[in-house]
Each structure stands twice: as C-alpha cells, then as structure tokens.
Design an enzyme around this catalytic site. Structure first.
Site, PDB file in Angstrom:
ATOM      1  N   THR A  51       0.832  -1.581   0.553  1.00 20.44           N
ATOM      2  CA  THR A  51       0.421   0.186   0.103  1.00 20.44           C
ATOM      3  C   THR A  51       0.809   0.611  -0.144  1.00 20.44           C
ATOM      4  O   THR A  51       1.858   0.690   0.342  1.00 20.44           O
ATOM      5  CB  THR A  51      -0.993  -0.054   1.310  1.00 20.44           C
ATOM      6  OG1 THR A  51      -0.425   0.394   2.405  1.00 20.44           O
ATOM      7  CG2 THR A  51      -1.811  -0.924   1.378  1.00 20.44           C
ATOM      8  N   GLU A  53      -5.110  -4.435  -1.242  1.00 21.85           N
ATOM      9  CA  GLU A  53      -5.819  -5.404  -0.487  1.00 21.85           C
ATOM     10  C   GLU A  53      -7.025  -6.017  -1.313  1.00 21.85           C
ATOM     11  O   GLU A  53      -7.115  -6.734  -0.097  1.00 21.85           O
ATOM     12  CB  GLU A  53      -6.466  -4.968   1.106  1.00 21.85           C
ATOM     13  CG  GLU A  53      -5.188  -3.703   1.846  1.00 21.85           C
ATOM     14  CD  GLU A  53      -5.657  -2.657   1.898  1.00 21.85           C
ATOM     15  OE1 GLU A  53      -5.606  -2.279   0.610  1.00 21.85           O
ATOM     16  OE2 GLU A  53      -4.986  -2.257   2.451  1.00 21.85           O
ATOM     17  N   LYS A  60     -15.786  15.791  11.005  1.00 26.01           N
ATOM     18  CA  LYS A  60     -16.609  15.877  11.900  1.00 26.01           C
ATOM     19  C   LYS A  60     -16.945  16.866  12.448  1.00 26.01           C
ATOM     20  O   LYS A  60     -16.240  17.413  13.447  1.00 26.01           O
ATOM     21  CB  LYS A  60     -16.149  15.120  12.769  1.00 26.01           C
ATOM     22  CG  LYS A  60     -17.090  14.400  13.834  1.00 26.01           C
ATOM     23  CD  LYS A  60     -16.514  12.454  13.792  1.00 26.01           C
ATOM     24  CE  LYS A  60     -18.068  12.320  15.084  1.00 26.01           C
ATOM     25  NZ  LYS A  60     -17.081  10.857  16.308  1.00 26.01           N
ATOM     26  N   TRP A  71     -21.256  13.874  11.255  1.00 24.55           N
ATOM     27  CA  TRP A  71     -20.655  13.509   9.769  1.00 24.55           C
ATOM     28  C   TRP A  71     -20.745  14.305   8.647  1.00 24.55           C
ATOM     29  O   TRP A  71     -21.924  14.327   8.310  1.00 24.55           O
ATOM     30  CB  TRP A  71     -19.414  11.915   9.738  1.00 24.55           C
ATOM     31  CG  TRP A  71     -19.617  11.132  10.527  1.00 24.55           C
ATOM     32  CD1 TRP A  71     -18.288  11.669  11.563  1.00 24.55           C
ATOM     33  CD2 TRP A  71     -19.218   9.511  10.216  1.00 24.55           C
ATOM     34  NE1 TRP A  71     -17.482  10.384  12.322  1.00 24.55           N
ATOM     35  CE2 TRP A  71     -18.180   9.162  11.573  1.00 24.55           C
ATOM     36  CE3 TRP A  71     -20.191   8.638  10.018  1.00 24.55           C
ATOM     37  CZ2 TRP A  71     -17.677   8.333  11.917  1.00 24.55           C
ATOM     38  CZ3 TRP A  71     -19.490   7.428   9.980  1.00 24.55           C
ATOM     39  CH2 TRP A  71     -18.760   7.018  10.942  1.00 24.55           C
TER      40      TRP A  71
HETATM   41  P1  ADP Z   1      -3.755   3.562  -1.148  1.00 25.67           P
HETATM   42  O1  ADP Z   1      -4.661   3.143   0.160  1.00 25.67           O
HETATM   43  O2  ADP Z   1      -2.641   3.728  -0.697  1.00 25.67           O
HETATM   44  O3  ADP Z   1      -4.848   5.463  -1.636  1.00 25.67           O
HETATM   45  P2  ADP Z   1      -5.121   2.293  -3.028  1.00 25.67           P
HETATM   46  O4  ADP Z   1      -5.081   2.071  -4.085  1.00 25.67           O
HETATM   47  O5  ADP Z   1      -4.801   0.458  -1.964  1.00 25.67           O
HETATM   48  O6  ADP Z   1      -3.854   2.891  -2.356  1.00 25.67           O
HETATM   49  O7  ADP Z   1      -6.217   3.162  -2.308  1.00 25.67           O
HETATM   50  C1  ADP Z   1      -7.447   2.194  -1.804  1.00 25.67           C
HETATM   51  C2  ADP Z   1      -8.835   3.041  -1.784  1.00 25.67           C
HETATM   52  O8  ADP Z   1      -9.129   4.095  -2.328  1.00 25.67           O
HETATM   53  C3  ADP Z   1      -9.582   2.491  -1.028  1.00 25.67           C
HETATM   54  O9  ADP Z   1      -9.899   2.821   0.165  1.00 25.67           O
HETATM   55  C4  ADP Z   1     -11.166   3.586  -1.452  1.00 25.67           C
HETATM   56  O10 ADP Z   1     -10.921   5.197  -0.562  1.00 25.67           O
HETATM   57  C5  ADP Z   1     -10.177   4.635  -2.158  1.00 25.67           C
HETATM   58  N1  ADP Z   1     -11.319   4.414  -3.302  1.00 25.67           N
HETATM   59  C6  ADP Z   1     -11.168   2.963  -5.440  1.00 25.67           C
HETATM   60  N2  ADP Z   1     -11.380   3.098  -5.318  1.00 25.67           N
HETATM   61  C7  ADP Z   1     -12.712   4.060  -5.121  1.00 25.67           C
HETATM   62  C8  ADP Z   1     -13.321   5.063  -5.986  1.00 25.67           C
HETATM   63  N3  ADP Z   1     -13.833   4.462  -6.715  1.00 25.67           N
HETATM   64  N4  ADP Z   1     -14.086   6.054  -5.235  1.00 25.67           N
HETATM   65  C9  ADP Z   1     -13.820   6.211  -4.231  1.00 25.67           C
HETATM   66  N5  ADP Z   1     -12.880   5.695  -3.021  1.00 25.67           N
HETATM   67  C10 ADP Z   1     -12.081   4.575  -4.408  1.00 25.67           C
END
Ligand code: ADP
Length: 545
Positions: A180, A327, A436, A441
């Site tokens: 990540t 993940e 918040k 929220w």
């Molecule tokens: P990082 O955690 O470093 O940003 P990731 O690529 O694993 O890397 O990111 C996953 C996160 O990206 C998700 O938990 C979510 O918050 C965000 N995410 C992924 N796809 C979308 C989407 N279509 N719309 C909104 N948020 C998204």
C-alpha cells in the site's frame, strides 16, 4: 469424498497455457521510452517469459524468493509478470512514484533478491541501490547498454532455451505482492496467491465488471506497479484480449493517440488521468476517432458525476466507476446498472453511476458503526467491510494482530460508506478524511463531487480544519477552470442548494494545483497541514469544541 470434481489447482501457468494455445497471435503493443511503438504477440511474449524464468533460476532464484520490478507498463514488464510467479517466485512491483527512501524501505522489507529496472528509471534506482541488499540487478533497455555491475535483460534471456514447461503450482503459492502506498501509515504488503489472481482475473471478465473477451483491446493506464495494473495483464490473457501499454508516456495526447490508433475498446485508470483527457477532448472536439472505445473504467478515487456526464454527453464515451483497494486485488464493486435502473431517467442513472456500485460476484460487503452493522437504507454511514477469495487475510510480515481484520473474517476497509436497499455502495469518505462538525459527519467526497459539477471549477478537494466551536469545519480548495478568480459566494450558494447549510464549507480557497499521492489521489494530509490554522490558531481550536 469419492466422485467429486477434479481438484485442478488455480495457478497462473493455466492462464499462460491458455494464451499460448488459443491466443498466441493476439497483439501486445507498447510505447517505448523514445515514443516509438513495439509490437509483439502473446506467443512471443510468453516464449521470452519462459526464457526469463530459466534465467532467474540460473541466477539462483528459488521458489518463494521475491523478485522486484521498477518499471513502466510495457511488454518486458509483462514478461516478468508471467516469468516470476510461474517459476514459483513472487513478483514484487515497486512503485516508482515513491520517494527513494520509501522504495528502499519496501525493497528491504520484502527482501527482494533480484530487481528488474527500466533504464529510464536508473537515476531513481541509483538513489536506492547501495541501501538495498539485492543480489542481482537486471536492466531493461532497447539500446543494449547498461550500467556497470548490472545484467542486460536481452543478453540474459537470449542465453536460455525456450522450453519452459508452464507446469501448475499449488494454488495457495504466493505469486505477487504489492505494498500500500502508505498514505494511511507505514506501507504494508499485500501478498496475492495464484488462486486469488486467477479468480480475480475471472471476476474481472464478468459482464458486471469489464465483460472481457478476445474481441477486446485493453489499455491499462493504471500502472503495473499499482495493484498489478488492477489485474488486467492476467485477465486479458485469460480471455484473449489484446493489450496496449503506454510506457512512460501518460500525457493526454500520447494516450489519446494510442486509444485511437490501436482501436482500444477498454481502458482503465484513476480520475486524474481522465480529467486531463477530458480537457484535451474538449479542446479539440471530434479530433480523435474513438468509436471503438466502449468502456473507460475509473477507480482509485471517486469519479465526479460531472465528469461521467461530460464524457457521455459531449464525447459519447462511457465511464464505468469501480471501487477497490490494494488489499482487494483490487476489484470490489462496480457501478453496473440493474435493469430497473435502466428504466429510469438519465439523471437517476448518472447519480447511480457516480456511486461506487454493487459488489461483484464472490465479494460480500457490509458496513458497521458504533451501533453495529448498519441497515442498507442509503443514509446510515458506517465503515465498509469486505470479504472474498481475493481479499487479503493479513499483511505480509507484520507482527501481532491487525485491527483491520475482524474476528469473523472480514476486512475493514477504512472507507466510510452508505449502502442503499439495492446494495449500491456510496463512499462518503476515508475515515481519516471525514469532517466531524459538532459531532456529525460531513462527507468531503460528496462536497467535492458537487463543486466539480460547477462550470467554473476544474478540481476541488475538501478537508477538515480545526475549529474552536465545532471541533472541525470543512474547507474547500478549488482549482478554477479558466485560471480566473472565482466567486466564492456563488460557489457557496451552489453548495447550499444541494446540501444542508451546516455542510457548506466556511471558506473556499483558490489554489493553482492540488497536491497528489503517488497514485494520483488528492494528498489531503498535506492540505490539512497547510490550512490547519485557517479557522483560527490550531492550538486554540483543539482546545475548543
Ligand atoms: P492507498 O490506500 O494508498 O490510497 P489504494 O489504491 O489501495 O491505495 O486505495 C484504496 C482506496 O482508494 C480505497 O480505500 C478508497 O478510499 C479509494 N477508492 C478506490 N476506488 C474508489 C472509488 N471508485 N471512489 C472513491 N474512492 C475510491
């Protein structure tokens, strides 16, 4: 029990054998660093992958060893995608957009034994090399000239026979790993198994996802170092889709040229890329012939509704929003419309396509708040939890239990969502990005989407800023479309027409650019830091409320 079906292991050599026997002639096109195009086929690519597997064996790579890549999207990287896992080793893709200190930390944490590096990325690798314990560095280049002390990729594989066997492996063997990016703390390794990658590839091919087949030509803009280019290099080979890889050239003109000339049908990437493409298309309407392009998959952060509309209405291009994480391999949900929604008016359909969508088969979702599992009522917010055969069950080599894994086998995503009656998930925020205010929220994602729907706004990010009375209040930063100063009061009215009054940011600040993470997402931690005293001294503020 006697009489059951065959216990065939789900491993990547099965995909390689299929591509070799059925799709050998399908094309793989890559843009080289010098911008020229390289053309090959699955047959040739997998032949060379077999040679690479043998070369790695000869260098002493053993099953379970980690072999890293630091490379753009191209055919040689694809060869590594097949060679490394299929010889039993673990493909570890390093993120070239990270700081050299982070790359070094990650390569050492993974104990990478061999590293394959693009020559154009040598200046970056040089900053890590002396601190990483790799035994061999292999350099991929077109000119045959490599730095002293390294091995040249072409010479290395040319010495090997082309008789690699592509034998099955036990399906729970580790195949690939991806860290990540660490925007939420220390980087953590997700370790994908052969089984999880094969099932994920199959999942990606389903109609509610990409509906892949050998009639498709797929251009992953999403980098091969970001969640395995969302699994597309494997899914395409399974279904026989041709592949087009942009190399280091991710500017709108280069991408649009490839989409047009290679008659691409499906492409995929983060919203930042598509916002740039949209501007280029708007600037030259009708200039590109993109009638073959049937789906642009957008994920990684929220695709603003205004962008989805603009592509469709102005350019006849279809955006499919998808949600996922490192993940989750990453495919989790897609905003594929049900037959009931297809009966509804255009506005309703756009609203649904701007949601993250419903879980694809084999993925289950639920959301939880302090009171427990939340109802699927479209309004109750909770943290999204997921479960499925391509969701991680723990992080690579981390000590002790991690509270992101629930005791009953679900993964806590850190995303705050609502889920509606039909199972459509809407991300309201990542938990660390929520605002918040007075104990309630506010969704920064919803405010950003609305701001980006205003004609004067090119990009917008909303963050929480400490506030004496309300604990936190939202603040918006906006990049104006024309570069001209915008009317703050008019933008507040625009938001006031769409949200409860207390949701409207107290201040809307004009900026030239919004800082981004290595994956092209808004770097909200930097904005929070920059604006932390905007509503009064941060120290005063945290004492209040
Ligand atoms: P990082 O955690 O470093 O940003 P990731 O690529 O694993 O890397 O990111 C996953 C996160 O990206 C998700 O938990 C979510 O918050 C965000 N995410 C992924 N796809 C979308 C989407 N279509 N719309 C909104 N948020 C998204």
């Amino acid at each position: 029990m006697h009489g059951l079906m065959m216990d065939v292991p789900l491993s990547l050599p099965m995909i390689a054998r299929r591509a070799l026997s059925l799709y050998g002639g399908r094309s793989i096109v890559s843009r080289r660093a010098d911008k020229s195009l390289h053309r090959t086929t699955y047959r040739e690519m997998l032949g060379r992958a077999g040679q690479l597997a043998r070369a790695l064996q000869r260098l002493g790579v053993r099953p379970g060893d980690r072999v890293a890549t630091l490379a753009w999207n191209h055919a040689r990287h694809l060869e590594a995608y097949y060679a490394i896992p299929c010889m039993g080793a673990v493909l570890h893709t390093l993120n070239l957009r990270l700081h050299p200190d982070d790359i070094t930390w990650i390569a050492n944490h993974a104990e990478d034994k061999v590293v394959l590096v693009d020559k154009v990325l040598w200046p970056l690798w040089e900053k890590c090399a002396s601190r990483v314990n790799a035994q061999h560095v292999i350099v991929m280049t077109d000119d045959g000239v490599v730095p002293p002390g390294t091995l040249e990729y072409e010479a290395l594989i040319a010495a090997e026979a082309a008789d690699f066997a592509w034998d099955d492996l036990p399906e729970t063997t580790a195949a690939a790993m991806c860290y990540t990016s660490g925007t939420t703390g220390q980087p953590k390794g997700a370790l994908y198994s052969h089984r999880s990658i094969v099932l994920h590839a199959m999942g990606e091919g389903m109609l509610c996802a990409l509906g892949l087949s050998e009639r498709d030509t797929v251009l992953p803009v999403v980098p091969m170092f970001h969640v395995n280019a969302w699994g597309l290099p494997y899914a395409c080979a399974m279904f026989g889709a041709a592949q087009v890889h942009p190399g280091p050239h991710l500017d709108p003109a280069s991408l649009l040229g490839l989409l047009q000339d290679e008659r691409v049908t499906i492409t995929a990437g983060v919203p930042t890329i598509w916002l740039g493409i949209l501007q280029a298309l708007d600037a030259a309407p009708g200039h590109y012939e993109l009638s073959r392009l049937r789906t642009m998959v957008v994920g990684g952060s929220a695709a603003p509704e205004a962008m989805i509309r603009a592509f469709e209405e102005r350019h006849g291009l279809h955006v499919l929003q998808a949600w996922g994480m490192t993940e989750t391999s990453p495919l989790g949900t897609t905003a594929y419309l049900s037959p009931e929604l297809l009966q509804k008016d255009a506005n309703t359909q756009y609203a649904y396509r701007a949601k993250q969508g419903r879980p694809v088969p084999m993925v289950e979702v639920r959301a939880r708040n302090e009171q427990g599992i939340v109802d699927w009522d479209g309004t109750s917010m909770g943290e999204l939890e997921v479960r499925g055969p391509w969701v991680v069950s723990s992080y690579y080599l981390t000590e002790g239990a991690d509270d992101r894994f629930t005791s009953d086998g679900w993964f806590r995503t850190g995303d705050i969502v609502t889920i509606d009656r039909d199972g459509y998930v809407t991300i309201q925020d990542r938990s660390k990005d929520l605002v918040k205010s007075g104990g309630e929220w506010i969704s920064s994602v919803a405010l950003e989407g609305a701001l980006m729907g205003h004609p004067d706004v090119a990009e917008a990010a909303v963050v929480a800023v400490p506030h004496a009375k309300w604990d936190e209040r939202p603040l918006a930063v906006v990049v104006p479309r024309s570069g001209q100063p915008f009317d703050e009061a008019a933008l507040k009215t625009w938001l006031g027409e769409r949200f409860a009054k207390w949701w409207v940011p107290d201040a809307i600040v004009q900026v030239e650019t919004i800082p981004r993470t290595s994956a092209g997402k808004f770097l909200k931690s930097a904005l929070r830091e920059q604006f932390k005293a905007h509503y009064g001294s941060a120290d005063n503020a945290t004492r209040g409320g």
